[in-house]
Design a protein around this motif. Structure first.
Motif: not given
Length: 162
Positions: A95-98, A135-137, A141-147
């Motif tokens: 959503i952030l990207t979009l 992009n850093q945010v 977020a995607s790093g936390l999702a991976l974790l």
């Protein structure tokens, strides 16, 4: 479980994509001539809408959600981790990207690259720092999702044995 491995793969792919922009691509563009940076970013943004990128970008929350649902009986903790990963990536990545990065990219796509280097530098200085913050945010977020997907996979294996 196959779904857990797919969740790791998809989450890792999108995290790696965003991380590459943080750790090299934008620094390289910032170091380049601003006219070149604008042209390169326009080209990259135009090329990213493809069948290789789409599964990781759009499919990650779906794979995480399916994994959460599929792992409910084996491990409630794992299911919760996969569900949380889906929510975190959906809000902080997709959503952030979009909502932010794509509109910025579309605005940059409309820019005719000025012949005047100072004018191009002003356009790039207005675009790059703001784009990088968001992009850093989405990278975090995607790093936390991976974790969370990793933790869910670990819990699923651990709880399934017991």
């Amino acid at each position: 479980m196959v779904f857990a491995l797919l969740s790791l793969l998809f989450s890792g792919a999108i995290f790696g994509f965003f991380y590459a922009w943080v750790s090299s691509t934008m620094w390289g563009l910032d170091a380049a001539d601003p006219q070149v940076a604008i042209a390169a970013m326009q080209a990259m943004n135009a090329s990213v809408r493809n069948a290789v990128f789409a599964p990781a970008f759009f499919g990650t929350p779906l794979v995480l959600l399916v994994t959460a649902l599929a792992s409910r009986r084996a491990s409630g903790a794992a299911a919760l981790a996969f569900a949380a990963a889906a929510v975190v990536y959906t809000l902080g990545g997709l959503i952030l990207t979009l909502a932010v990065n794509v509109p910025m990219n579309e605005a940059l796509a409309q820019v005719t690259i000025p012949q005047d280097r100072a004018e191009a530098a002003a356009i790039w200085a207005d675009y790059s720092p703001r784009w990088q913050v968001w992009n850093q945010v989405r990278t975090v977020a995607s790093g936390l999702a991976l974790l969370l997907a990793g933790w869910g996979t670990w819990r699923l294996g651990r709880d399934s044995r017991g």
